[in-house]
Design a protein around this motif. Structure first.
Motif, short mmCIF file in Angstrom:
data_model
loop_
_atom_site.label_atom_id
_atom_site.label_comp_id
_atom_site.label_asym_id
_atom_site.label_seq_id
_atom_site.Cartn_x
_atom_site.Cartn_y
_atom_site.Cartn_z
N PHE A 93 16.30 -5.76 10.09
CA PHE A 93 16.05 -6.44 11.27
C PHE A 93 15.74 -8.30 11.13
O PHE A 93 15.67 -9.22 11.63
CB PHE A 93 14.63 -6.38 11.80
N GLY A 94 16.25 -8.64 9.65
CA GLY A 94 17.07 -9.28 8.93
C GLY A 94 15.17 -10.12 8.79
O GLY A 94 16.17 -11.80 8.30
N THR A 95 14.36 -9.53 8.65
CA THR A 95 13.28 -11.04 8.21
C THR A 95 12.94 -10.10 7.63
O THR A 95 12.93 -8.53 7.19
CB THR A 95 12.33 -11.04 9.16
N THR A 96 12.08 -10.41 6.22
CA THR A 96 11.85 -9.38 4.44
C THR A 96 9.82 -8.88 4.98
O THR A 96 10.13 -9.73 5.27
CB THR A 96 12.43 -10.01 3.27
N LEU A 97 9.64 -8.33 4.59
CA LEU A 97 8.30 -7.75 4.00
C LEU A 97 8.19 -7.12 5.11
O LEU A 97 6.48 -7.96 5.11
CB LEU A 97 7.90 -8.88 3.42
N LEU A 98 8.60 -6.75 6.28
CA LEU A 98 7.36 -6.17 7.45
C LEU A 98 6.38 -5.95 7.11
O LEU A 98 5.51 -5.46 7.56
CB LEU A 98 8.81 -6.19 8.12
N GLY A 99 6.44 -4.52 6.29
CA GLY A 99 5.58 -3.69 6.49
C GLY A 99 4.42 -4.29 5.38
O GLY A 99 3.15 -4.71 5.67
N SER A 100 4.50 -5.13 4.27
CA SER A 100 3.50 -5.77 3.41
C SER A 100 2.84 -7.18 4.09
O SER A 100 1.92 -6.65 4.35
CB SER A 100 4.08 -6.11 2.47
N ARG A 101 3.70 -7.40 5.18
CA ARG A 101 2.42 -8.63 6.16
C ARG A 101 2.06 -7.63 6.55
O ARG A 101 1.76 -8.24 7.10
CB ARG A 101 4.27 -8.91 6.31
N PRO A 123 3.69 -0.11 19.20
CA PRO A 123 3.55 -1.89 18.24
C PRO A 123 2.39 -2.37 19.40
O PRO A 123 1.55 -3.42 18.18
CB PRO A 123 4.92 -2.69 19.68
N ALA A 124 1.64 -1.47 19.87
CA ALA A 124 0.28 -2.59 20.64
C ALA A 124 -1.05 -2.11 19.44
O ALA A 124 -2.34 -2.84 19.09
CB ALA A 124 -0.49 -1.46 21.49
N VAL A 125 -0.53 -1.50 18.47
CA VAL A 125 -1.46 -1.45 17.61
C VAL A 125 -1.38 -1.52 16.09
O VAL A 125 -1.93 -1.10 14.87
CB VAL A 125 -2.38 0.24 17.36
N ILE A 126 -0.47 -2.52 16.18
CA ILE A 126 0.27 -3.07 14.78
C ILE A 126 -1.13 -3.49 14.03
O ILE A 126 -0.64 -3.42 13.01
CB ILE A 126 1.39 -3.92 14.57
N GLY A 127 -2.07 -4.86 14.67
CA GLY A 127 -2.82 -4.91 13.75
C GLY A 127 -3.55 -3.81 12.35
O GLY A 127 -4.72 -4.37 12.36
N ASP A 128 -4.14 -2.53 12.90
CA ASP A 128 -4.28 -1.72 12.11
C ASP A 128 -3.97 -1.63 11.28
O ASP A 128 -4.85 -0.80 10.32
CB ASP A 128 -4.52 -0.59 13.00
N ALA A 129 -2.90 -1.83 10.66
CA ALA A 129 -2.30 -1.89 9.39
C ALA A 129 -2.63 -3.31 8.96
O ALA A 129 -3.03 -2.98 7.00
CB ALA A 129 -0.61 -1.83 9.23
N ALA A 130 -3.15 -3.69 8.87
CA ALA A 130 -3.96 -5.01 8.31
C ALA A 130 -4.77 -4.61 7.77
O ALA A 130 -6.26 -3.61 7.91
CB ALA A 130 -4.17 -6.34 8.98
N ARG A 131 -5.20 -5.10 6.88
CA ARG A 131 -6.72 -5.11 5.48
C ARG A 131 -7.32 -6.67 5.81
O ARG A 131 -6.70 -7.18 5.79
CB ARG A 131 -6.23 -4.43 4.29
N THR A 132 -8.28 -6.30 5.19
CA THR A 132 -9.31 -7.98 4.89
C THR A 132 -9.17 -7.69 3.24
O THR A 132 -9.51 -6.88 2.47
CB THR A 132 -10.41 -7.62 5.39
#
Length: 441
Positions: free
Chosen positions: A144-152, A184-193
């Motif tokens: 998709f032409g941009t990097t680090l999507l999983g880690s971001r 896509p609606a729950v992408i925020g669930d991947a985020a850690r604090t």
């Protein structure tokens, strides 16, 4: 996000994972590719990505970790510490690749992390923090032409504007998520604090010749160069190849001069400047090029120095194009600040190396000009990195090569770094933090 799978019994594995096993597993992952003839290409949210996630998940389970796939398609595993719910030391790297890749970039780091977690699990030692392993899905950014999507996504820096990105087949990131079984609606669930983690350690092949030239197996990363990527377009006028010189507005000739200027400016600033993609239109042997599109990947240890170089490149390109009656436009497609490894994690990695190689001298400290998932995780928590010698510094190529002996040292060093952190971690501080977290639940 798939449901959490509990860890396998400790009796599931008769012996600990060895360096030879890790190399065999790198070969096994390499068989999952969208390219023929033994070449490796594995991009984000592809069938190959799903296959290696499943395999890595099985290896995590066998190592004693509870597993899940997060909302961004990263494969994760967790080994609890002295108590459930403690913050974790995160270990990981990525499983996606560039086209015609080698077997070790990314994959080696994931497999070393799993092996370290298994050693801790089988030792019976209760660490003052949890261990988590993550196999990121998109470090390279090829699809998709941009990097680090999983880690971001894990770092909580996801940008919703990315949902409209498309691959070369016109498939949007949004559509690819849905096809992969993600929402896509729950992408925020991947985020850690920040409270979830005490730090992040990553092992990786060096992607450069410093260690190999010095005859040294392992090194400590000091920082990761900041990167900016651009898509640049130069436009002139397509015309017959017999057109007189005075009337030509040759976009390819102008682009060639700009590319050489980029090389000169980057060299003088001691930066990395790479034009890796170029497309010419209308691309006919007897037609003067009317339009040229090319990429620029600009990297440096200092963000300020890199940005000054880009400003000079922009100014120089405009001057060249004005002189040639051409126009130039540019769009930044990726930006990441330089990421500096935390002093205490650098100490942990260095201590691990000294113990593994039985040498009290300081291991080499290296700047990484290549990007890593650690860059994204640096927005969330402290980072540290271990470099493993790669023959001739070759990476992003089928000729990537590491030795079993070096991998064995890397495994010992990575484990020792984790145990050093466990020894240094303040137990009283941990108790206070745990009590505070428990009180809010």
């Amino acid at each position: 996000m798939t449901a959490l799978v509990p860890p396998a019994s400790s009796a599931a594995s008769a012996r600990l994972i060895t360096a030879a096993d890790i190399l065999d597993r790198c070969d096994e992952l390499g068989r999952h590719s969208s390219l023929p003839n033994g070449l490796i290409k594995r991009v984000y949210l592809s069938p190959e990505h799903a296959a290696v996630n499943a395999i890595a998940g099985e290896w995590m389970l066998a190592a004693g970790l509870a597993t899940w796939q997060d909302a961004a398609g990263n494969q994760c595993g967790r080994l609890d510490g002295a108590r459930p719910g403690l913050p974790a030391l995160l270990l990981g790297s990525h499983l996606d690749t560039v086209p015609a890749a080698g077997r070790y970039d990314g994959s080696l780091g994931v497999l070393l992390a799993i092996a370290v977690a298994e050693r801790v699990a089988r030792s019976g030692r209760a660490l003052p923090f949890a261990l988590e392993v993550v196999a990121f899905g998109d470090e390279e950014g090829i699809r998709f032409g941009t990097t680090l999507l999983g880690s971001r996504a894990l770092a909580g820096t996801w940008q919703n504007i990315w949902w409209g990105l498309e691959d070369q087949n016109g498939v949007s990131l949004d559509a690819a998520y849905r096809a992969f079984g993600l929402d896509p609606a729950v992408i925020g669930d991947a985020a850690r604090t920040p409270a979830d983690l005490i730090g992040y350690l990553e092992a990786h092949i060096e992607q450069g010749p410093v260690l190999d030239d010095a005859g040294i197996a392992l090194g400590v990363v000091s920082s990761i160069a900041g990167a900016r990527r651009f898509s640049i377009v130069i436009e002139g006028a397509a015309a017959h190849s017999g057109t007189q010189w005075a009337l030509r507005r040759d976009a390819l000739a102008g682009a060639s001069e700009v590319i050489l200027a980029i090389e000169r400016i980057a060299r003088e600033a001691n930066l990395s400047g790479t034009v890796g993609h170029l497309a010419v239109f209308p691309d006919a042997v007897n037609v003067i090029a009317g339009r040229v599109e090319f990429s620029l990947d600009l990297r440096g240890e200092s963000d300020a120095q890199r940005d000054r170089a880009w400003a000079l490149i922009e100014q120089t390109a405009e001057q060249i194009c004005d002189r040639r009656a051409l126009t130039v436009t540019s769009v930044q497609t990726h930006g990441a600040p330089a990421a500096h490894c935390s002093p205490h994690l650098r100490v942990a990695v260095a201590t691990g190396i000294r113990l593994a190689v039985a040498d009290d001298s300081a291991p080499p400290s290296l700047l990484s000009m290549a990007g890593h998932d650690a860059m994204a995780i640096a927005a969330l928590t402290d980072i540290g990195m271990l470099f493993v010698r790669c023959r001739d510094g070759v990476s992003h190529h089928p000729d990537e090569s590491v030795t079993e002996a070096d991998v064995a040292l890397a495994l010992d060093a990575f484990e020792a770094a984790v145990l050093h952190l466990a020894d240094q971690y303040d137990a009283d501080e941990l108790d206070s933090e745990f009590d505070a977290r428990a009180a809010t639940t």
